[in-house]
Design an enzyme around this catalytic site. Structure first.
Site, PDB file in Angstrom:
ATOM      1  N   ASN A  88      50.194 -45.439 -30.044  1.00 21.17           N
ATOM      2  CA  ASN A  88      49.489 -46.397 -30.903  1.00 21.17           C
ATOM      3  C   ASN A  88      48.863 -47.561 -30.145  1.00 21.17           C
ATOM      4  O   ASN A  88      47.855 -48.116 -30.584  1.00 21.17           O
ATOM      5  CB  ASN A  88      50.487 -46.925 -31.947  1.00 21.17           C
ATOM      6  CG  ASN A  88      50.009 -48.180 -32.627  1.00 21.17           C
ATOM      7  OD1 ASN A  88      49.143 -48.137 -33.499  1.00 21.17           O
ATOM      8  ND2 ASN A  88      50.543 -49.329 -32.208  1.00 21.17           N
ATOM      9  N   SER A 140      40.605 -43.759 -34.153  1.00 24.13           N
ATOM     10  CA  SER A 140      39.962 -44.725 -35.061  1.00 24.13           C
ATOM     11  C   SER A 140      38.832 -44.045 -35.820  1.00 24.13           C
ATOM     12  O   SER A 140      38.134 -43.176 -35.267  1.00 24.13           O
ATOM     13  CB  SER A 140      39.387 -45.892 -34.256  1.00 24.13           C
ATOM     14  OG  SER A 140      38.527 -46.659 -35.074  1.00 24.13           O
ATOM     15  N   TYR A 153      34.930 -48.933 -26.981  1.00 24.55           N
ATOM     16  CA  TYR A 153      36.092 -48.598 -27.818  1.00 24.55           C
ATOM     17  C   TYR A 153      35.925 -47.203 -28.431  1.00 24.55           C
ATOM     18  O   TYR A 153      36.835 -46.368 -28.357  1.00 24.55           O
ATOM     19  CB  TYR A 153      36.220 -49.650 -28.917  1.00 24.55           C
ATOM     20  CG  TYR A 153      37.320 -49.396 -29.912  1.00 24.55           C
ATOM     21  CD1 TYR A 153      38.655 -49.581 -29.573  1.00 24.55           C
ATOM     22  CD2 TYR A 153      37.034 -48.966 -31.216  1.00 24.55           C
ATOM     23  CE1 TYR A 153      39.679 -49.351 -30.500  1.00 24.55           C
ATOM     24  CE2 TYR A 153      38.038 -48.746 -32.143  1.00 24.55           C
ATOM     25  CZ  TYR A 153      39.356 -48.942 -31.780  1.00 24.55           C
ATOM     26  OH  TYR A 153      40.360 -48.716 -32.700  1.00 24.55           O
ATOM     27  N   ALA A 155      34.108 -44.770 -27.452  1.00 32.33           N
ATOM     28  CA  ALA A 155      34.209 -43.728 -26.423  1.00 32.33           C
ATOM     29  C   ALA A 155      35.678 -43.443 -26.091  1.00 32.33           C
ATOM     30  O   ALA A 155      36.083 -42.287 -25.963  1.00 32.33           O
ATOM     31  CB  ALA A 155      33.451 -44.164 -25.172  1.00 32.33           C
ATOM     32  N   SER A 156      36.481 -44.501 -25.988  1.00 29.31           N
ATOM     33  CA  SER A 156      37.902 -44.289 -25.658  1.00 29.31           C
ATOM     34  C   SER A 156      38.608 -43.557 -26.798  1.00 29.31           C
ATOM     35  O   SER A 156      39.440 -42.674 -26.570  1.00 29.31           O
ATOM     36  CB  SER A 156      38.598 -45.627 -25.356  1.00 29.31           C
ATOM     37  OG  SER A 156      38.818 -46.384 -26.535  1.00 29.31           O
ATOM     38  N   LYS A 157      38.272 -43.892 -28.040  1.00 28.52           N
ATOM     39  CA  LYS A 157      38.941 -43.267 -29.178  1.00 28.52           C
ATOM     40  C   LYS A 157      38.451 -41.828 -29.405  1.00 28.52           C
ATOM     41  O   LYS A 157      39.183 -40.995 -29.949  1.00 28.52           O
ATOM     42  CB  LYS A 157      38.746 -44.110 -30.438  1.00 28.52           C
ATOM     43  CG  LYS A 157      39.515 -45.449 -30.379  1.00 28.52           C
ATOM     44  CD  LYS A 157      41.011 -45.255 -30.249  1.00 28.52           C
ATOM     45  CE  LYS A 157      41.798 -46.538 -30.414  1.00 28.52           C
ATOM     46  NZ  LYS A 157      43.250 -46.328 -30.283  1.00 28.52           N
ATOM     47  N   ILE A 186      42.263 -51.621 -41.044  1.00 30.77           N
ATOM     48  CA  ILE A 186      43.652 -51.920 -41.407  1.00 30.77           C
ATOM     49  C   ILE A 186      43.884 -53.410 -41.177  1.00 30.77           C
ATOM     50  O   ILE A 186      43.610 -53.936 -40.090  1.00 30.77           O
ATOM     51  CB  ILE A 186      44.647 -51.108 -40.532  1.00 30.77           C
ATOM     52  CG1 ILE A 186      44.247 -49.625 -40.464  1.00 30.77           C
ATOM     53  CG2 ILE A 186      46.063 -51.292 -41.070  1.00 30.77           C
ATOM     54  CD1 ILE A 186      44.240 -48.880 -41.768  1.00 30.77           C
TER      55      ILE A 186
HETATM   56  N1  LIG Z   1      43.648 -52.476 -37.235  1.00 31.03           N
HETATM   57  C1  LIG Z   1      42.671 -51.641 -37.445  1.00 31.03           C
HETATM   58  O1  LIG Z   1      41.798 -51.862 -38.289  1.00 31.03           O
HETATM   59  C2  LIG Z   1      42.581 -50.355 -36.655  1.00 31.03           C
HETATM   60  C3  LIG Z   1      41.643 -49.406 -37.069  1.00 31.03           C
HETATM   61  C4  LIG Z   1      41.547 -48.219 -36.362  1.00 31.03           C
HETATM   62  C5  LIG Z   1      42.367 -47.978 -35.275  1.00 31.03           C
HETATM   63  N2  LIG Z   1      43.263 -48.927 -34.900  1.00 31.03           N
HETATM   64  C6  LIG Z   1      44.095 -48.642 -33.735  1.00 31.03           C
HETATM   65  O2  LIG Z   1      45.443 -48.772 -34.089  1.00 31.03           O
HETATM   66  C7  LIG Z   1      46.193 -49.243 -32.970  1.00 31.03           C
HETATM   67  C8  LIG Z   1      46.964 -50.502 -33.365  1.00 31.03           C
HETATM   68  O3  LIG Z   1      46.066 -51.460 -33.865  1.00 31.03           O
HETATM   69  P1  LIG Z   1      46.605 -52.838 -34.472  1.00 31.03           P
HETATM   70  O4  LIG Z   1      45.528 -53.387 -35.321  1.00 31.03           O
HETATM   71  O5  LIG Z   1      47.950 -52.640 -35.036  1.00 31.03           O
HETATM   72  O6  LIG Z   1      46.681 -53.709 -33.140  1.00 31.03           O
HETATM   73  P2  LIG Z   1      47.593 -54.999 -32.796  1.00 31.03           P
HETATM   74  O7  LIG Z   1      46.801 -55.785 -31.817  1.00 31.03           O
HETATM   75  O8  LIG Z   1      48.072 -55.633 -34.040  1.00 31.03           O
HETATM   76  O9  LIG Z   1      48.844 -54.353 -32.068  1.00 31.03           O
HETATM   77  C9  LIG Z   1      48.659 -53.659 -30.865  1.00 31.03           C
HETATM   78  C10 LIG Z   1      49.925 -53.739 -30.055  1.00 31.03           C
HETATM   79  O10 LIG Z   1      49.668 -53.030 -28.830  1.00 31.03           O
HETATM   80  C11 LIG Z   1      50.138 -53.829 -27.761  1.00 31.03           C
HETATM   81  N3  LIG Z   1      49.360 -53.540 -26.551  1.00 31.03           N
HETATM   82  C12 LIG Z   1      48.049 -53.810 -26.324  1.00 31.03           C
HETATM   83  N4  LIG Z   1      47.722 -53.483 -25.072  1.00 31.03           N
HETATM   84  C13 LIG Z   1      48.839 -52.983 -24.505  1.00 31.03           C
HETATM   85  C14 LIG Z   1      49.137 -52.490 -23.210  1.00 31.03           C
HETATM   86  N5  LIG Z   1      48.226 -52.490 -22.213  1.00 31.03           N
HETATM   87  N6  LIG Z   1      50.383 -52.049 -22.942  1.00 31.03           N
HETATM   88  C15 LIG Z   1      51.360 -52.101 -23.906  1.00 31.03           C
HETATM   89  N7  LIG Z   1      51.136 -52.584 -25.138  1.00 31.03           N
HETATM   90  C16 LIG Z   1      49.887 -53.013 -25.434  1.00 31.03           C
HETATM   91  C17 LIG Z   1      49.955 -55.269 -28.197  1.00 31.03           C
HETATM   92  O11 LIG Z   1      50.803 -56.145 -27.465  1.00 31.03           O
HETATM   93  C18 LIG Z   1      50.307 -55.182 -29.679  1.00 31.03           C
HETATM   94  O12 LIG Z   1      51.681 -55.395 -29.908  1.00 31.03           O
HETATM   95  C19 LIG Z   1      45.196 -49.464 -31.847  1.00 31.03           C
HETATM   96  O13 LIG Z   1      45.177 -48.323 -31.013  1.00 31.03           O
HETATM   97  C20 LIG Z   1      43.882 -49.594 -32.582  1.00 31.03           C
HETATM   98  O14 LIG Z   1      42.775 -49.223 -31.792  1.00 31.03           O
HETATM   99  C21 LIG Z   1      43.392 -50.107 -35.562  1.00 31.03           C
END
Ligand SMILES: NC(=O)c1ccc[n+]([C@@H]2O[C@H](COP(=O)([O-])OP(=O)(O)OC[C@H]3O[C@@H](n4cnc5c(N)ncnc54)[C@H](O)[C@@H]3O)[C@@H](O)[C@H]2O)c1
Length: 247
Positions: A88, A140, A153, A155-157, A186
């Site tokens: 995640n 994503s 982003y 591209a990575s996803k 989210i």
């Molecule tokens: N929130 C959204 O709308 C959304 C939508 C689509 C996809 N996502 C994906 O869901 C995942 C979580 O998103 P979120 O909104 O909960 O993010 P968030 O920022 O609330 O939480 C992400 C967590 O990952 C940790 N993290 C970041 N870089 C890190 C690293 N290098 N090593 C270890 N830990 C690391 C952070 O410390 C944090 O606790 C992500 O991959 C994001 O791309 C989120």
């Protein structure tokens, strides 16, 4: 249905990862809370313990192989096996494509895609030795939508979706299930930094369901994909986006 399963959840100090860790623990899984934010990881574990669950905090950075190896070793030392890996952890800064530097491009991929490669390569041998396991990758919905300012982003996803399929094919015959979730918008603390009131309205207009999705909405699908109810599935990509993208 996650009773006694051991799950590593990356990025579990906040947002979707934290909600997933809490839900898994509530469903009696043993949870490894992995995050680069050591204090945040410890807080998640505290919340789990206070609710009667079992969890281990591991401070590790997705960019640092040694810290991830130490986290997997700590998980094995404490719980003896790994049944599920929830990939995640991720970052999502915005920037116009023409302004993205090579360093920014590399950082995005180092965390979002190569970090997933690193931890999966470390955890998978333990699943194989145990006769199977479940991997859930968080991509994503932007992979389908391709929004502006998010090229690195997206591209990575996209890589995460591709890797999901390749691993599902390569390890299916050894009972490894690899599936992917593509969350929509989210409402996490991090997401709030990027979203204007106008975008909030756009999300709701675009979605079939007229409410903002919460981390628990994704966590519940993670639980489904990590548990036995999804035993017939692998290589799939599930939209958890309130019906934003229909295909
Ligand atoms: N929130 C959204 O709308 C959304 C939508 C689509 C996809 N996502 C994906 O869901 C995942 C979580 O998103 P979120 O909104 O909960 O993010 P968030 O920022 O609330 O939480 C992400 C967590 O990952 C940790 N993290 C970041 N870089 C890190 C690293 N290098 N090593 C270890 N830990 C690391 C952070 O410390 C944090 O606790 C992500 O991959 C994001 O791309 C989120």
């Amino acid at each position: 249905m996650l009773h006694n399963k051991v799950a590593i959840i990356t990025g579990a100090a906040a947002g979707i990862g934290e909600a997933t860790a809490l839900l898994f623990a509530e469903r009696r899984a043993k949870v490894v809370v992995l995050d680069r934010d050591a204090a945040g990881a410890a807080q998640s574990v505290q919340r789990i313990s206070a609710a009667g669950g079992e969890a281990l905090a591991c401070a590790a950075d997705m960019r640092d192989h040694a810290s991830l190896a130490a986290a997997v070793a700590a998980a094995i030392a404490r719980f003896g096996r790994i049944d599920a890996l929830i990939n995640n952890a991720g970052i999502y800064p915005r920037k116009p494509f023409l302004e993205v530097t090579e360093a920014e491009w590399d950082q995005m991929h180092d965390i979002n895609l190569k970090g997933l490669f690193r931890i999966t390569q470390l955890a998978l041998p333990h699943m194989l030795a145990a006769g199977g396991g479940k991997i859930v990758n968080i991509s994503s919905v932007t992979f389908f939508l391709g929004p502006p300012l998010m090229s690195h982003y997206v591209a990575s996803k996209g890589g995460v979706v591709g890797l999901t399929r390749a691993l599902a094919k390569e390890f299916g015959e050894r009972n490894i299930h690899v599936n992917c979730i593509t969350p929509g918008a989210i409402q996490t603390e991090s997401e709030k930094h990027f979203v204007s009131a106008e975008q909030e309205r756009d999300f709701l207009n675009g979605q079939c369901l007229k409410r903002r999705l919460q981390p628990i909405d994704v966590a519940r699908v993670c639980a489904f994909l990590a548990g036995p109810e999804s035993d017939g599935m692998t290589g799939q990509t599930l939209n958890v986006d309130a019906g934003w993208v229909l295909y």
